[in-house]
Scaffold this motif. Sequence first.
Motif, PDB file in Angstrom:
ATOM      1  N   PHE A 106       0.819  -1.268   0.227  1.00  0.00           N
ATOM      2  CA  PHE A 106       0.124  -0.034  -0.019  1.00  0.00           C
ATOM      3  C   PHE A 106       0.719   1.264   0.104  1.00  0.00           C
ATOM      4  CE2 PHE A 106      -1.885   3.272   2.520  1.00  0.00           C
ATOM      5  CZ  PHE A 106      -2.941   3.665   1.632  1.00  0.00           C
ATOM      6  N   TYR A 107       1.987   1.120   0.600  1.00  0.00           N
ATOM      7  CA  TYR A 107       2.967   2.396   0.545  1.00  0.00           C
ATOM      8  C   TYR A 107       3.212   2.777  -0.756  1.00  0.00           C
ATOM      9  CZ  TYR A 107       7.264   0.189  -0.834  1.00  0.00           C
ATOM     10  OH  TYR A 107       8.236  -0.730  -1.736  1.00  0.00           O
ATOM     11  N   ARG A 108       2.948   2.171  -1.741  1.00  0.00           N
ATOM     12  CA  ARG A 108       3.557   2.471  -3.082  1.00  0.00           C
ATOM     13  C   ARG A 108       2.540   3.605  -3.624  1.00  0.00           C
ATOM     14  NH1 ARG A 108       5.901  -1.985  -5.589  1.00  0.00           N
ATOM     15  NH2 ARG A 108       6.006  -1.092  -7.795  1.00  0.00           N
ATOM     16  N   VAL A 109       1.437   3.835  -2.999  1.00  0.00           N
ATOM     17  CA  VAL A 109       0.691   5.050  -3.483  1.00  0.00           C
ATOM     18  C   VAL A 109       1.642   6.229  -3.245  1.00  0.00           C
ATOM     19  CG1 VAL A 109      -1.635   4.215  -2.869  1.00  0.00           C
ATOM     20  CG2 VAL A 109      -0.325   5.585  -1.067  1.00  0.00           C
ATOM     21  N   ALA A 110       2.319   6.318  -2.189  1.00  0.00           N
ATOM     22  CA  ALA A 110       3.276   7.594  -2.428  1.00  0.00           C
ATOM     23  C   ALA A 110       4.241   7.863  -3.736  1.00  0.00           C
ATOM     24  CB  ALA A 110       4.475   7.119  -1.355  1.00  0.00           C
ATOM     25  N   GLY A 111       3.915   6.787  -4.615  1.00  0.00           N
ATOM     26  CA  GLY A 111       4.834   7.085  -5.874  1.00  0.00           C
ATOM     27  C   GLY A 111       4.339   8.279  -6.718  1.00  0.00           C
ATOM     28  N   PHE A 112       3.035   8.809  -6.054  1.00  0.00           N
ATOM     29  CA  PHE A 112       2.679  10.142  -6.875  1.00  0.00           C
ATOM     30  C   PHE A 112       3.510  11.048  -6.695  1.00  0.00           C
ATOM     31  CE2 PHE A 112       1.283  11.155  -2.450  1.00  0.00           C
ATOM     32  CZ  PHE A 112       1.522  12.364  -2.634  1.00  0.00           C
ATOM     33  N   THR A 113       4.369  11.023  -5.989  1.00  0.00           N
ATOM     34  CA  THR A 113       5.591  12.188  -5.770  1.00  0.00           C
ATOM     35  C   THR A 113       6.575  12.072  -6.838  1.00  0.00           C
ATOM     36  OG1 THR A 113       6.989  10.610  -4.193  1.00  0.00           O
ATOM     37  CG2 THR A 113       5.522  12.082  -3.132  1.00  0.00           C
ATOM     38  N   PHE A 114       6.487  10.925  -7.588  1.00  0.00           N
ATOM     39  CA  PHE A 114       7.358  11.234  -8.861  1.00  0.00           C
ATOM     40  C   PHE A 114       6.653  12.012  -9.969  1.00  0.00           C
ATOM     41  CE2 PHE A 114       9.179   6.925  -7.342  1.00  0.00           C
ATOM     42  CZ  PHE A 114      10.460   7.274  -7.834  1.00  0.00           C
ATOM     43  N   TYR A 115       5.449  12.300  -9.911  1.00  0.00           N
ATOM     44  CA  TYR A 115       4.810  13.100 -10.756  1.00  0.00           C
ATOM     45  C   TYR A 115       5.040  14.622 -10.184  1.00  0.00           C
ATOM     46  CZ  TYR A 115       1.224  15.851 -13.334  1.00  0.00           C
ATOM     47  OH  TYR A 115       0.647  16.639 -14.005  1.00  0.00           O
ATOM     48  N   LEU A 116       5.110  14.715  -9.088  1.00  0.00           N
ATOM     49  CA  LEU A 116       5.317  16.100  -8.451  1.00  0.00           C
ATOM     50  C   LEU A 116       6.868  16.340  -8.859  1.00  0.00           C
ATOM     51  CD1 LEU A 116       3.633  16.012  -4.893  1.00  0.00           C
ATOM     52  CD2 LEU A 116       2.634  16.871  -7.136  1.00  0.00           C
ATOM     53  N   GLY A 117       7.699  15.642  -8.865  1.00  0.00           N
ATOM     54  CA  GLY A 117       9.064  15.675  -9.139  1.00  0.00           C
ATOM     55  C   GLY A 117       9.174  16.023 -10.549  1.00  0.00           C
ATOM     56  N   PHE A 118       8.396  15.554 -11.489  1.00  0.00           N
ATOM     57  CA  PHE A 118       8.462  15.895 -12.791  1.00  0.00           C
ATOM     58  C   PHE A 118       8.034  17.492 -12.839  1.00  0.00           C
ATOM     59  CE2 PHE A 118       5.745  16.474 -16.597  1.00  0.00           C
ATOM     60  CZ  PHE A 118       6.677  16.225 -17.445  1.00  0.00           C
ATOM     61  N   LEU A 119       6.982  17.617 -12.505  1.00  0.00           N
ATOM     62  CA  LEU A 119       6.563  19.097 -12.393  1.00  0.00           C
ATOM     63  C   LEU A 119       7.580  20.071 -11.879  1.00  0.00           C
ATOM     64  CD1 LEU A 119       2.836  18.614 -11.163  1.00  0.00           C
ATOM     65  CD2 LEU A 119       3.680  18.949 -13.449  1.00  0.00           C
ATOM     66  N   GLY A 120       8.356  19.667 -10.869  1.00  0.00           N
ATOM     67  CA  GLY A 120       9.355  20.679 -10.348  1.00  0.00           C
ATOM     68  C   GLY A 120      10.484  20.634 -11.225  1.00  0.00           C
ATOM     69  N   GLY A 121      10.568  19.689 -12.292  1.00  0.00           N
ATOM     70  CA  GLY A 121      11.848  19.668 -13.194  1.00  0.00           C
ATOM     71  C   GLY A 121      12.924  18.785 -12.464  1.00  0.00           C
ATOM     72  N   LEU A 122      12.581  18.115 -11.620  1.00  0.00           N
ATOM     73  CA  LEU A 122      13.839  16.640 -11.038  1.00  0.00           C
ATOM     74  C   LEU A 122      13.592  15.653 -11.870  1.00  0.00           C
ATOM     75  CD1 LEU A 122      12.614  17.321  -6.982  1.00  0.00           C
ATOM     76  CD2 LEU A 122      14.620  18.349  -8.558  1.00  0.00           C
ATOM     77  N   TYR A 123      12.690  14.920 -12.371  1.00  0.00           N
ATOM     78  CA  TYR A 123      12.581  13.603 -12.947  1.00  0.00           C
ATOM     79  C   TYR A 123      12.459  14.006 -14.342  1.00  0.00           C
ATOM     80  CZ  TYR A 123      12.626  12.451  -8.003  1.00  0.00           C
ATOM     81  OH  TYR A 123      12.697  12.314  -6.821  1.00  0.00           O
ATOM     82  N   PRO A 124      12.756  13.075 -15.326  1.00  0.00           N
ATOM     83  CA  PRO A 124      12.342  13.138 -16.828  1.00  0.00           C
ATOM     84  C   PRO A 124      11.031  12.336 -16.959  1.00  0.00           C
ATOM     85  CG  PRO A 124      14.163  11.606 -16.525  1.00  0.00           C
ATOM     86  CD  PRO A 124      14.093  12.423 -15.026  1.00  0.00           C
ATOM     87  N   ALA A 125      10.363  12.597 -17.823  1.00  0.00           N
ATOM     88  CA  ALA A 125       9.113  12.112 -17.997  1.00  0.00           C
ATOM     89  C   ALA A 125       9.067  10.448 -18.015  1.00  0.00           C
ATOM     90  CB  ALA A 125       8.365  12.488 -19.230  1.00  0.00           C
ATOM     91  N   GLU A 126      10.382  10.200 -18.828  1.00  0.00           N
ATOM     92  CA  GLU A 126      10.416   8.660 -18.992  1.00  0.00           C
ATOM     93  C   GLU A 126      10.481   7.927 -17.661  1.00  0.00           C
ATOM     94  OE1 GLU A 126      12.525  10.855 -22.330  1.00  0.00           O
ATOM     95  OE2 GLU A 126      12.173  11.120 -20.173  1.00  0.00           O
ATOM     96  N   ILE A 127      10.910   8.671 -16.689  1.00  0.00           N
ATOM     97  CA  ILE A 127      10.773   7.855 -15.229  1.00  0.00           C
ATOM     98  C   ILE A 127       9.844   8.089 -14.306  1.00  0.00           C
ATOM     99  CG2 ILE A 127      12.306   7.761 -13.076  1.00  0.00           C
ATOM    100  CD1 ILE A 127      14.731   7.849 -14.786  1.00  0.00           C
ATOM    101  N   ALA A 128       9.578   9.507 -14.463  1.00  0.00           N
ATOM    102  CA  ALA A 128       8.645   9.876 -13.608  1.00  0.00           C
ATOM    103  C   ALA A 128       7.001   9.269 -14.113  1.00  0.00           C
ATOM    104  CB  ALA A 128       8.342  11.489 -13.534  1.00  0.00           C
ATOM    105  N   PHE A 129       6.748   9.382 -15.235  1.00  0.00           N
ATOM    106  CA  PHE A 129       5.353   8.920 -15.265  1.00  0.00           C
ATOM    107  C   PHE A 129       5.221   7.402 -15.018  1.00  0.00           C
ATOM    108  CE2 PHE A 129       4.301  12.556 -18.551  1.00  0.00           C
ATOM    109  CZ  PHE A 129       3.904  13.335 -17.503  1.00  0.00           C
ATOM    110  N   PRO A 130       5.915   6.507 -15.643  1.00  0.00           N
ATOM    111  CA  PRO A 130       5.869   4.968 -15.481  1.00  0.00           C
ATOM    112  C   PRO A 130       5.937   4.761 -13.894  1.00  0.00           C
ATOM    113  CG  PRO A 130       7.444   5.277 -17.269  1.00  0.00           C
ATOM    114  CD  PRO A 130       7.255   6.545 -16.735  1.00  0.00           C
ATOM    115  N   ALA A 131       6.894   5.268 -13.218  1.00  0.00           N
ATOM    116  CA  ALA A 131       6.977   5.222 -11.422  1.00  0.00           C
ATOM    117  C   ALA A 131       5.624   5.654 -11.051  1.00  0.00           C
ATOM    118  CB  ALA A 131       8.089   5.889 -11.251  1.00  0.00           C
TER     119      ALA A 131
END
Length: 233
Positions: A106-131
């Motif tokens: 259940f802890y994996r729901v925290a994976g939405f933070t990857f999208y927030l990281g993408f919005l903040g310019g930290l992660y590329p879309a290729e990693i952020a969206f699938p994650a």
Amino acid sequence: MMIVVPLIILLVPLGITVYFSRYFWKRDRTVSIFFIVWFLVALGLNAVSFYPGQGVWVDGDRGRTPIYLAIIFAPVAMYILARTTSAARREAIDNVPTQLLVGSQFYRVAGFTFYLGFLGGLYPAEIAFPAAIVDVFIGVTALPLAYFMIRRPLRAVLIGWNAIGLFDFLLAISLVLLSVYGFVTLSPAPSALGQLPSILPAVFAVPFGIIIHLELLRRLLGRDLPIAQAQGD
């Protein structure tokens, strides 16, 4: 967002540690202590920057990557070693109800933070969206699957679910490796995955998820699938 994301990243490993160290305390104290030490080491490593560049790879990153990967996969190696060399550890792991392992994802729901990281310019879309998509899918479905397992273990569904969960981790790791060694170009370079606060989930939540998926697949592909209606403390 700057406060919420680091807080979530801290609370997820802390919650896993508290729950499983408490669960194993009377069953196998060595496993319980392992979770506590693992969390404390991960928390200490979180202050270290493995990749100093901001959205770019810099000199030395290629040499630092194997060290970072070794730290990430060390708990997985220790899990495999415990299963194969210690009867006491193997029994303690085998006695954990399967639905508890499923529900722990259940802890994996925290994976939405990857999208927030993408919005903040930290992660590329290729990693952020699938994650983000796969993590949230695994997290949202974990508790329902754990509940339905009590009545009817759905082996085929769970095998596919675990394969998707593992693929998520392996895809992100593979993309980082391909990027840092120059086989693919990602913009920005995912160097933030080796910086505060991403190191804590990388060295704790990721290997924990891999261990759970491996243990579940071992059970699902074998004959032992321990299910418990309730488990006392």
